[in-house]
Design a protein around this motif. Structure first.
Motif, PDB file in Angstrom:
ATOM      1  N   ASP A 158       0.835  -1.272  -0.043  1.00  0.00           N
ATOM      2  CA  ASP A 158      -0.148  -0.014  -0.029  1.00  0.00           C
ATOM      3  C   ASP A 158       0.841   1.286   0.051  1.00  0.00           C
ATOM      4  O   ASP A 158       0.495   2.351  -0.795  1.00  0.00           O
ATOM      5  CB  ASP A 158      -0.852   0.064   1.108  1.00  0.00           C
ATOM      6  CG  ASP A 158      -2.200  -0.928   1.256  1.00  0.00           C
ATOM      7  OD1 ASP A 158      -2.297  -1.717   0.075  1.00  0.00           O
ATOM      8  OD2 ASP A 158      -2.430  -1.336   2.186  1.00  0.00           O
ATOM      9  N   LEU A 159       1.931   1.188   0.820  1.00  0.00           N
ATOM     10  CA  LEU A 159       2.716   2.395   0.946  1.00  0.00           C
ATOM     11  C   LEU A 159       3.529   2.728  -0.496  1.00  0.00           C
ATOM     12  O   LEU A 159       3.604   3.707  -0.693  1.00  0.00           O
ATOM     13  CB  LEU A 159       3.906   2.179   1.837  1.00  0.00           C
ATOM     14  CG  LEU A 159       5.016   3.327   2.247  1.00  0.00           C
ATOM     15  CD1 LEU A 159       5.173   3.475   3.694  1.00  0.00           C
ATOM     16  CD2 LEU A 159       6.121   3.080   1.421  1.00  0.00           C
ATOM     17  N   GLU A 160       4.061   1.745  -1.069  1.00  0.00           N
ATOM     18  CA  GLU A 160       4.600   1.735  -2.400  1.00  0.00           C
ATOM     19  C   GLU A 160       3.580   2.371  -3.448  1.00  0.00           C
ATOM     20  O   GLU A 160       4.001   3.302  -4.395  1.00  0.00           O
ATOM     21  CB  GLU A 160       5.197   0.590  -2.680  1.00  0.00           C
ATOM     22  CG  GLU A 160       6.477  -0.061  -1.865  1.00  0.00           C
ATOM     23  CD  GLU A 160       7.059  -1.321  -2.491  1.00  0.00           C
ATOM     24  OE1 GLU A 160       6.749  -1.739  -3.560  1.00  0.00           O
ATOM     25  OE2 GLU A 160       7.696  -1.736  -1.756  1.00  0.00           O
ATOM     26  N   GLU A 161       2.551   1.684  -3.419  1.00  0.00           N
ATOM     27  CA  GLU A 161       1.459   2.300  -4.424  1.00  0.00           C
ATOM     28  C   GLU A 161       1.145   3.682  -4.261  1.00  0.00           C
ATOM     29  O   GLU A 161       0.984   4.590  -5.341  1.00  0.00           O
ATOM     30  CB  GLU A 161       0.061   1.423  -4.115  1.00  0.00           C
ATOM     31  CG  GLU A 161       0.341   0.065  -4.767  1.00  0.00           C
ATOM     32  CD  GLU A 161      -0.679  -0.978  -4.691  1.00  0.00           C
ATOM     33  OE1 GLU A 161      -1.724  -0.380  -3.878  1.00  0.00           O
ATOM     34  OE2 GLU A 161      -0.805  -2.004  -4.900  1.00  0.00           O
ATOM     35  N   ARG A 162       0.906   4.077  -2.856  1.00  0.00           N
ATOM     36  CA  ARG A 162       0.664   5.587  -2.425  1.00  0.00           C
ATOM     37  C   ARG A 162       1.940   6.414  -3.081  1.00  0.00           C
ATOM     38  O   ARG A 162       1.512   7.684  -3.628  1.00  0.00           O
ATOM     39  CB  ARG A 162       0.490   5.913  -1.216  1.00  0.00           C
ATOM     40  CG  ARG A 162      -0.826   5.173  -0.807  1.00  0.00           C
ATOM     41  CD  ARG A 162      -1.445   5.644   0.748  1.00  0.00           C
ATOM     42  NE  ARG A 162      -0.731   4.655   1.619  1.00  0.00           N
ATOM     43  CZ  ARG A 162       0.471   5.493   2.559  1.00  0.00           C
ATOM     44  NH1 ARG A 162       0.622   6.577   2.560  1.00  0.00           N
ATOM     45  NH2 ARG A 162       0.735   4.412   3.500  1.00  0.00           N
ATOM     46  N   ARG A 197       1.235  11.872 -10.076  1.00  0.00           N
ATOM     47  CA  ARG A 197       0.189  13.025 -10.004  1.00  0.00           C
ATOM     48  C   ARG A 197       1.037  14.152 -10.177  1.00  0.00           C
ATOM     49  O   ARG A 197       0.607  14.981 -11.180  1.00  0.00           O
ATOM     50  CB  ARG A 197      -0.520  12.822  -8.739  1.00  0.00           C
ATOM     51  CG  ARG A 197      -1.720  13.928  -8.494  1.00  0.00           C
ATOM     52  CD  ARG A 197      -2.470  13.947  -7.372  1.00  0.00           C
ATOM     53  NE  ARG A 197      -2.731  12.489  -6.953  1.00  0.00           N
ATOM     54  CZ  ARG A 197      -2.539  11.813  -5.959  1.00  0.00           C
ATOM     55  NH1 ARG A 197      -1.608  12.442  -4.877  1.00  0.00           N
ATOM     56  NH2 ARG A 197      -3.080  10.647  -5.725  1.00  0.00           N
ATOM     57  N   ARG A 255       1.577   6.652  -6.817  1.00  0.00           N
ATOM     58  CA  ARG A 255       0.581   7.648  -7.433  1.00  0.00           C
ATOM     59  C   ARG A 255       0.874   8.978  -7.165  1.00  0.00           C
ATOM     60  O   ARG A 255       0.692   9.991  -8.020  1.00  0.00           O
ATOM     61  CB  ARG A 255      -0.569   7.211  -6.216  1.00  0.00           C
ATOM     62  CG  ARG A 255      -1.403   6.035  -6.878  1.00  0.00           C
ATOM     63  CD  ARG A 255      -2.774   5.842  -6.451  1.00  0.00           C
ATOM     64  NE  ARG A 255      -2.860   5.911  -5.147  1.00  0.00           N
ATOM     65  CZ  ARG A 255      -2.867   4.961  -4.392  1.00  0.00           C
ATOM     66  NH1 ARG A 255      -2.885   3.834  -4.612  1.00  0.00           N
ATOM     67  NH2 ARG A 255      -3.024   4.939  -2.838  1.00  0.00           N
ATOM     68  N   ASP A 256       1.528   9.523  -5.929  1.00  0.00           N
ATOM     69  CA  ASP A 256       1.938  10.669  -5.687  1.00  0.00           C
ATOM     70  C   ASP A 256       2.906  11.271  -6.518  1.00  0.00           C
ATOM     71  O   ASP A 256       2.902  12.440  -7.159  1.00  0.00           O
ATOM     72  CB  ASP A 256       2.622  10.752  -4.093  1.00  0.00           C
ATOM     73  CG  ASP A 256       1.886  11.880  -3.350  1.00  0.00           C
ATOM     74  OD1 ASP A 256       1.165  12.668  -3.873  1.00  0.00           O
ATOM     75  OD2 ASP A 256       2.174  12.150  -2.183  1.00  0.00           O
ATOM     76  N   TYR A 268       7.315   9.193   3.180  1.00  0.00           N
ATOM     77  CA  TYR A 268       7.174   7.842   2.622  1.00  0.00           C
ATOM     78  C   TYR A 268       8.363   7.124   3.531  1.00  0.00           C
ATOM     79  O   TYR A 268       9.247   7.014   2.924  1.00  0.00           O
ATOM     80  CB  TYR A 268       7.040   7.321   1.168  1.00  0.00           C
ATOM     81  CG  TYR A 268       5.645   7.969   0.861  1.00  0.00           C
ATOM     82  CD1 TYR A 268       4.528   7.299   0.883  1.00  0.00           C
ATOM     83  CD2 TYR A 268       5.567   9.145   0.087  1.00  0.00           C
ATOM     84  CE1 TYR A 268       3.133   7.871   0.235  1.00  0.00           C
ATOM     85  CE2 TYR A 268       4.320   9.621  -0.488  1.00  0.00           C
ATOM     86  CZ  TYR A 268       3.293   8.876  -0.303  1.00  0.00           C
ATOM     87  OH  TYR A 268       2.003   9.277  -0.809  1.00  0.00           O
TER      88      TYR A 268
END
Length: 218
Positions: free
Chosen positions: A7-11, A18, A14-15, A169
């Motif tokens: 989940d951390l890597e995906e966020r 973006r 995404r950041d 992160y």
């Protein structure tokens, strides 16, 4: 990888995307050993390096070269080094297109990350990603609590207005219990010395790994 780690890597990805998709630049500040090479690997797995240029600067380059030679990180990382004693760093700083730079120091208290940070702080489209622990006395820690338009001081430089966004992160450099057990089982050392951690956690590791594991103290 654990679900939390995934989940951390995906966020994180995404950041970064973006920001890049909106035309901004991303500074990933971290430790030269392990942390920045891991960040590159995450971005490569997610396809970010295929869409946008991702560069590595400072002491992280020499470590990345060693990792690449041993297959611990994709050898493509070597092609993305910022060349020392050249205009390359300044060209990246002043570039108009979106890009990512991975650079030490992780707390923004030294290293090339400070140079990028100083020049990219004014632009609201830019993103600062801090991947390691932030000591309360360091610029990195202060950036995490800084509001847009506030004045920040990158050590030894003229204070600058901070309009960018800073996020953390925590890409931990520590392995978990399963990883530690795998290392010991694979290497089969005659003796394992624990040099870091609380007494309670070291006692737990000794119980978990069995004999020939000892605590050390300095």
């Amino acid at each position: 990888r654990s679900r939390n780690r995934q989940d951390l890597e995906e966020r994180f990805v995404r950041d970064v995307l973006r920001t890049l998709d909106a035309g901004g630049k991303v500074l990933v500040a971290g430790l030269a050993i392990g942390r920045l090479q891991e960040a590159f690997a995450i971005l490569k797995r997610a396809g970010v390096t295929e869409r946008y240029p991702v560069f590595v600067d400072g002491g992280a380059c020499e470590i990345a070269k060693i990792y690449a030679e041993h297959g611990a990180v994709d050898e493509a990382i070597v092609e993305q080094f910022v060349k020392a004693r050249s205009d390359m760093r300044w060209n990246l700083i002043s570039a108009t297109e979106p890009l990512v730079v991975l650079a030490p120091n992780g707390m923004l208290k030294g290293g090339p990350a400070v140079t990028y940070g100083f020049h990219w702080a004014r632009s609201p489209e830019n993103l600062f990603v801090l991947t390691s622990y932030q000591d309360p006395c360091t610029p990195g820690y202060k950036l995490l609590g800084a509001s847009q338009g506030s004045t920040v001081n990158f050590l030894g430089r003229t204070p600058v207005v901070f309009n960018a966004r800073a996020v953390q992160y925590s890409l931990s450099a520590h392995i978990d219990n399963d990883g530690r057990r795998q290392v010991v089982n694979r290497l089969k050392p005659r003796t394992t010395l624990l040099a870091h951690g609380s007494e309670r956690h070291m006692d737990f590791i000794i119980d978990d790994l069995g004999s020939n594991v000892f605590k050390t103290s300095i």
